[in-house]
Scaffold this active site. Structure first.
Site, PDB file in Angstrom:
ATOM      1  N   CYS A   1     -15.217 -26.776   8.746  1.00  0.00           N
ATOM      2  CA  CYS A   1     -13.920 -26.216   8.333  1.00  0.00           C
ATOM      3  C   CYS A   1     -12.811 -27.248   8.507  1.00  0.00           C
ATOM      4  O   CYS A   1     -12.805 -27.995   9.487  1.00  0.00           O
ATOM      5  CB  CYS A   1     -13.623 -24.970   9.177  1.00  0.00           C
ATOM      6  SG  CYS A   1     -12.013 -24.226   8.853  1.00  0.00           S
TER       7      CYS A   1
ATOM      8  N   CYS B   1      -9.154 -26.139  13.267  1.00  0.00           N
ATOM      9  CA  CYS B   1     -10.386 -26.932  13.403  1.00  0.00           C
ATOM     10  C   CYS B   1     -10.117 -28.442  13.339  1.00  0.00           C
ATOM     11  O   CYS B   1     -10.878 -29.237  13.888  1.00  0.00           O
ATOM     12  CB  CYS B   1     -11.399 -26.535  12.333  1.00  0.00           C
ATOM     13  SG  CYS B   1     -12.141 -24.914  12.653  1.00  0.00           S
TER      14      CYS B   1
ATOM     15  N   ASP C   1       0.872  -1.176   0.000  1.00  0.00           N
ATOM     16  CA  ASP C   1       0.000   0.000   0.000  1.00  0.00           C
ATOM     17  C   ASP C   1       0.908   1.224   0.000  1.00  0.00           C
ATOM     18  O   ASP C   1       1.958   1.217   0.615  1.00  0.00           O
ATOM     19  CB  ASP C   1      -0.882  -0.057   1.249  1.00  0.00           C
ATOM     20  CG  ASP C   1      -1.993   0.969   1.217  1.00  0.00           C
ATOM     21  OD1 ASP C   1      -2.002   1.782   0.284  1.00  0.00           O
ATOM     22  OD2 ASP C   1      -2.827   0.961   2.128  1.00  0.00           O
TER      23      ASP C   1
ATOM     24  N   HIS D   1      -7.424 -19.766  11.788  1.00  0.00           N
ATOM     25  CA  HIS D   1      -8.776 -20.169  11.372  1.00  0.00           C
ATOM     26  C   HIS D   1      -9.443 -19.102  10.495  1.00  0.00           C
ATOM     27  O   HIS D   1      -9.951 -19.411   9.408  1.00  0.00           O
ATOM     28  CB  HIS D   1      -9.673 -20.461  12.576  1.00  0.00           C
ATOM     29  CG  HIS D   1     -11.118 -20.553  12.191  1.00  0.00           C
ATOM     30  ND1 HIS D   1     -11.654 -21.666  11.573  1.00  0.00           N
ATOM     31  CD2 HIS D   1     -12.125 -19.627  12.237  1.00  0.00           C
ATOM     32  CE1 HIS D   1     -12.925 -21.438  11.286  1.00  0.00           C
ATOM     33  NE2 HIS D   1     -13.243 -20.208  11.679  1.00  0.00           N
TER      34      HIS D   1
ATOM     35  N   CYS E   1      -9.450 -26.302   8.491  1.00  0.00           N
ATOM     36  CA  CYS E   1      -8.205 -25.563   8.739  1.00  0.00           C
ATOM     37  C   CYS E   1      -7.389 -26.294   9.812  1.00  0.00           C
ATOM     38  O   CYS E   1      -7.928 -27.138  10.535  1.00  0.00           O
ATOM     39  CB  CYS E   1      -8.498 -24.128   9.175  1.00  0.00           C
ATOM     40  SG  CYS E   1      -8.998 -23.952  10.908  1.00  0.00           S
TER      41      CYS E   1
ATOM     42  N   ASP F   1      -8.676  -6.744   0.362  1.00  0.00           N
ATOM     43  CA  ASP F   1      -7.822  -6.905   1.544  1.00  0.00           C
ATOM     44  C   ASP F   1      -8.542  -6.303   2.729  1.00  0.00           C
ATOM     45  O   ASP F   1      -9.354  -5.386   2.568  1.00  0.00           O
ATOM     46  CB  ASP F   1      -6.477  -6.185   1.364  1.00  0.00           C
ATOM     47  CG  ASP F   1      -6.596  -4.697   1.673  1.00  0.00           C
ATOM     48  OD1 ASP F   1      -6.213  -4.282   2.777  1.00  0.00           O
ATOM     49  OD2 ASP F   1      -7.104  -3.942   0.821  1.00  0.00           O
TER      50      ASP F   1
END
Length: 376
Positions: free
Chosen positions: A309, A314, A89, A340, A311, A271
């Site tokens: 999920c 999880c 940025d 997560h 991930c 973003d």
């Protein structure tokens, strides 16, 4: 280079090909402001959570550790060990949101560092030089972020100045990319559409910057407190004038519902600090909505954060354990929850891409746009 592969309504499925790898779009950029995602995630973790592209901040890295130091260390990729695309940025938003005292002139902005109060000057050339030292894949043009709502006349003048600054950014980047010792000679430049919440200013600004044939185009100055209806209206008004063969970026957005709405209006990349910031306070995204893991009802809950999920968090840990970590003020609580939430966002983008591929994006939107933003 952006390749448009398919459309489903206004939703676009594409590939963004860069010198540091190809990003499948629509995509979410994981925010590593100072070169790291808050919550103790390393570059290695990013691979595991399906991150395709990382975003770092020019202003923060210029203030600390200093862009010259990053350059000495081989640029941001070598410094962080992240080998995928990085977008930086321009620092414009931080200059206008963090700096207590600032003075805007045609040359640029003089302001005081939020870290130690020292006086800093940043204009288009300085922003490009800092980003060139960082060696990011994509550099953002230096722009002025006006508050919403801004007075029409001021927003108009600011737009005009932002276009003049953009032309200076482009000239400076061309010069820097031609130097023999530039960190990344293939650095790309994105321009930023501004104009507060005025449709006519936004459209006029977009038409002007589209003529500069940049590598990509962003919509900036939204998601700063205005009603979401205003944001969606502006995206729709501007989209028509955004080059079809260039990547489109909606800056600082947002919730899963915001992202789905953005995709439905033709946006490619997003973003936001929201998923990682919320995670550090125990507010977690699930396929049924948002849960607060600190609530007593999760004290003896053996289920993972989201049973749907897969991930790393999880797959292994229960709500009960994660709640205990928060209560015990263990750093692991934040790390597991950031993993997560960011995985959830990256996986959401994967599902969005699949829905566009299968011509079922409208049904996907209808099912999830409100559900995912619901607080349980």
């Amino acid at each position: 280079m952006y390749k448009l592969l398919k459309t489903n309504g206004k939703a676009r499925r594409g590939e963004f090909v860069t010198v540091h790898g190809t990003v499948q779009t629509p995509a979410f950029m994981n925010v590593a402001t100072c070169g790291a995602i808050k919550g103790a995630l390393s570059a290695e973790d990013l691979k595991e959570i399906k991150c395709q592209i990382m975003l770092s901040n020019t202003y923060h890295l210029h203030v600390r550790p200093g862009d010259e130091l990053v350059r000495e260390m081989g640029g941001l990729h070598a410094f962080t060990t992240w080998d995928g695309p990085i977008l930086t940025d321009s620092g414009g938003f931080q200059v206008f949101s963090l700096a207590q005292l600032r003075k805007i002139k045609e040359e640029g902005v003089t302001f005081n560092s939020h870290v130690d109060g020292r006086k800093i000057f940043m204009g288009p050339e300085e922003s490009m030089q800092i980003q060139s030292n960082l060696g990011s894949t994509v550099a953002m043009a230096f722009d002025e972020c006006v508050e919403n709502p801004a007075k029409y006349e001021y927003a108009k003048q600011s737009c005009e100045r932002t276009v003049r600054w953009l032309k200076r950014c482009k000239a400076e980047m061309d010069r820097l990319n031609d130097l023999p010792d530039t960190v990344n000679k293939n650095q790309l430049l994105f321009g930023i559409n501004q104009g507060s919440t005025y449709d006519d200013l936004r459209v006029e600004n977009m038409k002007e910057i589209a003529e500069l044939d940049l590598d990509g185009y962003a919509i900036g100055g939204l998601a700063v407190g205005e009603p979401k209806e205003d944001m969606y209206r502006i995206i729709s008004a501007v989209e028509e004038y955004m080059p079809k063969d260039k990547i489109r970026y909606l800056m600082g957005v947002g919730t899963p519902g915001n992202i789905i709405e953005g995709v439905s209006r033709g946006v490619d990349i997003f973003d936001c600090v929201m998923p990682s910031r919320n995670a550090r306070h125990g507010h977690l995204n699930t396929n049924e909505g948002i849960i607060n893991i600190n609530n007593k009802k999760y004290e003896k809950d053996p289920l993972p954060i989201d049973p749907a999920c897969d991930c790393p968090t999880c797959r292994r840990f229960s709500r009960s354990y994660i709640r205990h970590l928060f209560k015990a003020k263990e750093m692991l609580a934040m790390r597991l929850c950031v993993i997560h939430n960011l995985y959830f966002y990256n996986n959401l983008m994967e599902r969005i891409r699949r829905a566009i591929d299968e011509d079922s994006f409208e049904q996907f939107k209808e099912k999830y746009v409100d559900l995912l933003d619901r607080r349980i």
